[in-house]
Structures are given as C-alpha cells and as structure tokens.
Design a protein around this motif. Structure first.
Motif, PDB file in Angstrom:
ATOM      1  N   PHE A 190       0.844  -1.385   0.012  1.00 58.98           N
ATOM      2  CA  PHE A 190      -0.059  -0.109   0.116  1.00 58.98           C
ATOM      3  C   PHE A 190       0.954   1.194  -0.016  1.00 58.98           C
ATOM      4  CE2 PHE A 190      -2.850  -3.139   1.543  1.00 58.98           C
ATOM      5  CZ  PHE A 190      -3.790  -3.165   0.750  1.00 58.98           C
ATOM      6  N   GLY A 191       2.192   1.074   0.522  1.00 51.81           N
ATOM      7  CA  GLY A 191       3.135   2.350   0.512  1.00 51.81           C
ATOM      8  C   GLY A 191       3.781   2.623  -0.696  1.00 51.81           C
ATOM      9  N   MET A 212       1.083   0.670  -4.445  1.00 58.36           N
ATOM     10  CA  MET A 212      -0.175   1.127  -4.983  1.00 58.36           C
ATOM     11  C   MET A 212      -0.032   2.332  -5.555  1.00 58.36           C
ATOM     12  SD  MET A 212      -3.714   1.331  -2.620  1.00 58.36           S
ATOM     13  CE  MET A 212      -3.403   3.012  -1.921  1.00 58.36           C
ATOM     14  N   PRO A 213       0.711   3.457  -5.140  1.00 63.40           N
ATOM     15  CA  PRO A 213       1.035   4.467  -5.695  1.00 63.40           C
ATOM     16  C   PRO A 213       1.626   4.447  -7.075  1.00 63.40           C
ATOM     17  CG  PRO A 213       1.964   4.652  -3.561  1.00 63.40           C
ATOM     18  CD  PRO A 213       1.593   3.377  -3.652  1.00 63.40           C
ATOM     19  N   LEU A 214       2.417   3.310  -7.491  1.00 62.71           N
ATOM     20  CA  LEU A 214       3.142   3.298  -8.462  1.00 62.71           C
ATOM     21  C   LEU A 214       1.939   2.695  -9.528  1.00 62.71           C
ATOM     22  CD1 LEU A 214       6.416   1.811  -7.622  1.00 62.71           C
ATOM     23  CD2 LEU A 214       6.108   4.078  -8.691  1.00 62.71           C
ATOM     24  N   SER A 215       1.283   2.141  -9.101  1.00 65.77           N
ATOM     25  CA  SER A 215       0.174   1.068  -9.955  1.00 65.77           C
ATOM     26  C   SER A 215      -1.152   1.953 -10.349  1.00 65.77           C
ATOM     27  CB  SER A 215      -0.284  -0.291  -9.423  1.00 65.77           C
ATOM     28  OG  SER A 215       0.918  -0.797  -8.698  1.00 65.77           O
ATOM     29  N   LYS A 216      -1.122   3.305  -9.760  1.00 65.48           N
ATOM     30  CA  LYS A 216      -2.358   4.062  -9.897  1.00 65.48           C
ATOM     31  C   LYS A 216      -3.337   3.953 -11.206  1.00 65.48           C
ATOM     32  CE  LYS A 216      -2.071   7.919  -6.856  1.00 65.48           C
ATOM     33  NZ  LYS A 216      -1.483   9.273  -6.925  1.00 65.48           N
ATOM     34  N   SER A 217      -2.416   3.998 -12.516  1.00 66.82           N
ATOM     35  CA  SER A 217      -3.128   4.188 -13.550  1.00 66.82           C
ATOM     36  C   SER A 217      -3.483   2.676 -14.069  1.00 66.82           C
ATOM     37  CB  SER A 217      -2.144   4.606 -14.680  1.00 66.82           C
ATOM     38  OG  SER A 217      -1.278   3.906 -15.012  1.00 66.82           O
TER      39      SER A 217
END
Lengths: 271, 311
Positions: free
Chosen positions: A181-182, A185-190
């Motif tokens: 989640f840290g 997740m931010p990297l896989s947003k798109s």
C-alpha cells in the motif's frame, strides 16, 4: 503538397464517419426530449419542436426507474471497488511472492477465461435458487469480486518494477502491507484505474446475468428495467429517455477515463 | 500415555516454533489472508459450476421436482433438434456478416487516424470508441426505431422521402440477422480500431523511410508493408471478435426475440429460452457446452498462433 491533400481527404472521411457514428446518439438525446409516440418526419425538424423533460418526468413517476438506478449503482460500485482491490493484492502476490503452486494456481485461474460465462449461469442459478439468493444483490456481486484479467494486468505491470524497490523496504523492516500500500499502490495507480473503468462498464452494462438472477421489478438493474420498457412500452420518446438514463454514467466514465480504456483495450480486449 | 506424550510440544522448543510460525506468517500472511478466500470463491463460483454443468447435460432437470439421470438423451436430442442446428448456423452466419466489416472498418479508421496530429486523432478515436462503452441495451433501443420494419422506422421514412421502397428490416427473416450484425459492427468497431492503432504504433519508422526512398506510393506501402506487418493483429482481432460474436445474445433478445421464424435464434438465445422459458436445464447445458467447445477451439488456435509468432 501530396501529403497535405491526402490529409484533407482523410479528415473529411473521418468527419463524415464521425457524424454517422454520432447520429444514433443524437436521435436518442433529441428523441428523449420530445413528446412523440412514434418518430415522425425528419429528425432535424424535431429540434425545432418544443423540447421538454416530460419523458424523464413520466418515467420517474410511472416506473421504478430510480430504484433501478440505485440497484445498478450497488451492483456496479461494490464489484468495481473490490475488483480494483483484489487486482492490486493478487497482482502483487502473483508477481512478488514466492511459494509452491503459485504459478499453477494462476494458470488454472487464467484457463477459466476460455470458459464462456454462459456455461456458468445455469449451475449458478440452481445453486442460488437452493440457497434463496435469487432477487438479492448477492448473485450479482459475490461471483464478481475479482477478475482474472485485472489481476493479470497488474501482475504484468509489477513484474516490470525493479526488485530493489521491495528489497530495500524489507531491509528497512517493512512488511508486505507497507510495501503493497505504501510503494506498489501509488506506482500502479493508472493500471488500477484501468481495471476499475473496465469493471464499471462491464457491470453496469451487463444484461444476461441480472435478467436471470432478478425476477421482481424492485430488484432490476437499469439494463433489465430498460429492456422491459423496450419490449413493452412502444413509445419512442419514453424509451429514448430511459436509454439516456442508462447511457449517462457510462458516458461520463468514458469522458474522464478514455485514456485508461484505450490503454487497457490494447492490452486485454473487451467483449 | 507414552505415545501421546511424544506428540506434546516440547517446552524447550516452543519459542523457536512460534518464532518460525511468526516468521512464516509475516512472509506469507498476505497470501493466506487474500489468496485463500479468493481460491475458495473461485472453486465455489467457477470450478464447481463448470463440472456441475457437465453433469447436468446427463440429467432431466427443471427447477421443480427431483433431477433424473437420463444418460445421453439430451445429447441425442441435440442431433435431432433442427432449431438447435439452425441456431448454430445463425450464429455462424452472424459472425460472417459481422467480422469482416468490423475488421475492415477498424483498420480503415486506425490508418486514417494514425496519419493525423495527436490531438485530432484522440478526438476521433473518442467518437468511434463511444459505442464500445455504451450498453447493448441502449444501442438496441435506438436501433429498434432506426430499423423498424413499418413505415414509421427512421430509415424507412428516409427511403420514402427518397422515393425508395421501404424495407422490412427487423421484421424480415432475411434481413433481421444483418440488422443485428450492423448493430454489433457499430458497437465493437471502436475496439478493433484501438487494436490496429496499437499495431501501427509498433511498426518502426525506418521501415516506411526505406520504402519511401525506394519511391513506393502510399497504397503500395500500405498493401506491401503495413498490411502484412499487421498479421499478428489481424489474427488476434479475428479470434477475439469471433469469440465475442458467438456469445451474441442481447440484441437478439431485445430486438427480435429470436424471430422472425427463428432467423435470429442464436446459440446463447436458444440456451436462454430452453433453460429459463422451457426450464430444461439439462438440454440448455448441452447447448452451453456446444458454445464452450466452439470457443475452446478458437482459443486454442489463438494460443497456438500467438506462440508461433513469439517463437
């Protein structure tokens, strides 16, 4: 010089085709605002007539349309959110965790894509009927909490990310949840957004599944409700207004997330 | 007593054991927490129904009463059921009507858009993609009025205006399937266009440059270079659209109810009718398996060809 000429020709051709493609939508939108039982005359003359929201009012007052919209939202938003979540988590597990049988499990799940969903309907119907789940949200949500194409999509994405990312985090004492989640997740947003747009469209537009698993009017989603209107009403303006209700959410999804659609479709494909 | 005591956890070893468990859990906790429930769900909602569906083909079962084993009689029935064969034929004809126009128009749009500036291209891509995200129910609702067979149909009104004969369209057993195919072309061509667009993106500039130096014209470049280089895409699109076309149901259900005279009775529509109008679950499962076998064969061809492409 020659390039310019062909470019003009192609723009003209594209414009003609684009108008042709937009005409059905135009008929629907203008038709929805005209009090007309049967479409008469040239569609361009309709615009000169009085446009009103009569048909929309009529539908809301005389059918369970608002309930159908609510039902559609429930059976669309919950599976969409869960499919995004599970695509992230399972994509992570299948790409980053090492354990025995991992690839076997993944390929069994992938193989089921080759099974048309229609084959599952009758056994599921018998099962849900036995338990007493017909006419509830459960048959429209529970089988759809994850989708293998979404998982596959995220898995492929995460495999491209450098191993150093998680290795460094492990050394710093982070656990899977921190990493997932840290960092992931931010990297896989798109990618997750792509999974979400596809899930939304396929749940919102599905006809066959809710047609079978809902039999009482109060449980219909908008597709089944509109289908009942189409096969019974025989009133042009009212049917078009019903269609507009069903069309609007998908239109906005499309407007805001178009690039995710085209990205996803080049990768997976839509039915 | 002695045997049991051997099974009791040794007090001296207990801390490292829980330590091991803890370590195992911290490493695989996420797998137990999320993959295990999903697998249970997968077994209940996918694997069991697939097997159950096969068992059903050997039974006589409507939702009331007890299921009866009836051997191969559902399968035998398939071979004598002229409507079932007609539905298979209809589905194949539907695919024929639908696949070539979808691929040709999709490729045409992709090529046209590819030559545009990025912003213009994105705009047109959006328009042609809009039907893809719109539901079959909405488009069928519009198609119903456009292709209505009476004089009130929108196209018939245009025909009358132009002095042409009105057509029966959805009310004609010869034209109805074509109207359904036109609906599907409209709905799906946007995604075909995107596949081809991705394919065009994959062809390197240098290939074109070399051809231009050799003095090849536009059409020659397209037919000799672009088109052959898109072969993997042609194949992929062909298989994907074929699989989709065999599952056609919504428009047949909404616009023609399988008619007139069973001319739009497709496999899935017939399965739906047999299963949920006539309550013949066993026979409907046979029809579902017919669909399954066709799609399985197509998928296997696709897998094989893609593999060959990769090698």
């Amino acid at each position: 010089m020659e390039n310019k000429k062909t470019s003009v020709i192609s723009i003209v051709l594209l414009t003609v085709l684009a108008i042709l493609f937009l005409t059905p939508f135009g008929i629907m939108i203008i038709g929805s605002m005209i009090k007309m039982k049967i479409p008469v005359g040239n569609p361009f003359t309709w615009i000169q007539k009085d446009l009103s929201l009569f048909n929309f009012n009529f539908i809301i007052k005389n059918s369970e349309y608002l309930t159908w919209i609510k039902n559609s939202l429930v059976i669309t938003i919950i599976p969409t959110a869960l499919q995004m979540f599970f695509a992230l988590v399972l994509g992570y597990i299948f790409s980053k965790k090492q354990f025995k049988g991992r690839d076997f499990i993944f390929w069994i799940m992938m193989a089921v894509i080759m099974v048309p969903s229609q084959i599952l309907i009758i056994p599921r119907y018998i099962m849900f009927n036995k338990i007493g789940w017909i006419n509830s949200y459960i048959p429209l949500i529970l089988p759809r909490i994850w989708d293998i194409m979404g998982v596959f999509f995220v898995k492929q994405f995460m495999l491209q990310l450098p191993k150093e990312l998680e290795e460094a985090a492990y050394i710093d004492g982070a656990n899977d949840f921190h990493i997932l989640f840290g960092i992931m997740m931010p990297l896989s947003k798109s990618v997750i957004a792509t999974v979400g747009t596809f899930a939304f469209i396929s749940c919102w537009n599905d006809l066959l599944t809710p047609l079978i698993f809902t039999t009482s009017k109060e449980m219909y989603p908008i597709t089944v409700g509109l289908a009942s209107l189409l096969t019974k009403e025989g009133n042009f303006g009212i049917e078009m207004a019903g269609a507009v209700f069903s069309f609007v959410p998908t239109f906005f999804m499309f407007l805001f997330f178009q690039k995710y659609f085209t990205r996803g479709i080049a990768f997976t494909g839509i039915k | 007593m002695k045997v049991n005591s051997g099974c009791k956890p040794d007090k001296g070893k207990k801390p490292p054991m829980t330590g091991k468990v803890k370590k195992h859990l911290s490493k695989y906790g996420i797998v137990y927490l999320f993959l295990v429930p999903v697998m249970v769900q997968f077994i209940i909602f996918y694997l069991i129904p697939i097997v159950f569906s096969f068992v059903l083909t050997f039974t006589d079962w409507s939702i009331v009463g007890t299921p009866k084993f009836n051997g191969l009689s559902n399968w035998k029935r398939l071979f004598n059921d002229t409507i079932a064969w007609k539905s298979i034929k209809n589905t194949v004809m539907f695919s024929v009507y639908y696949i070539v126009p979808t691929m040709a128009l999709g490729l045409f749009l992709a090529v046209m858009i590819f030559s545009q500036k990025k912003k213009v291209g994105t705009f047109f891509k959006g328009i042609f993609f809009l039907p893809v995200v719109t539901s079959f129910v909405v488009i069928s609702g519009i198609w119903k009025w456009i292709f209505m067979g009476s004089e009130q149909g929108i196209i018939n009104q245009i025909f009358t205006f132009l002095g042409l004969n009105t057509q029966l369209f959805l009310a004609s057993s010869k034209q109805a399937l074509l109207v359904l195919a036109s609906l599907s072309v409209f709905k799906v061509v946007g995604s075909t266009m995107i596949y081809y667009f991705a394919g065009l993106n994959g062809i390197s500039e240098e290939v074109y440059e070399a051809a231009k130096i050799d003095g090849a014209g536009k059409w020659r470049i397209f037919s000799r270079i672009t088109f052959p280089l898109l072969t993997p895409i042609h194949f992929y699109v062909a298989i994907v659209t074929t699989i989709g076309s065999f599952q056609i149901f919504d428009s047949a259900f909404l616009l023609t109810n399988g008619g007139p005279n069973f001319s739009t009775n497709t496999i899935v529509f017939y399965m739906y009718k047999q299963g949920f109008s006539s309550l013949r679950f066993g026979y409907a499962s046979v029809l579902a398996y017919v669909l399954f076998v066709i799609i399985l064969l197509l998928s296997l061809i696709q897998k094989k060809v893609i593999k060959e492409e990769l090698d």
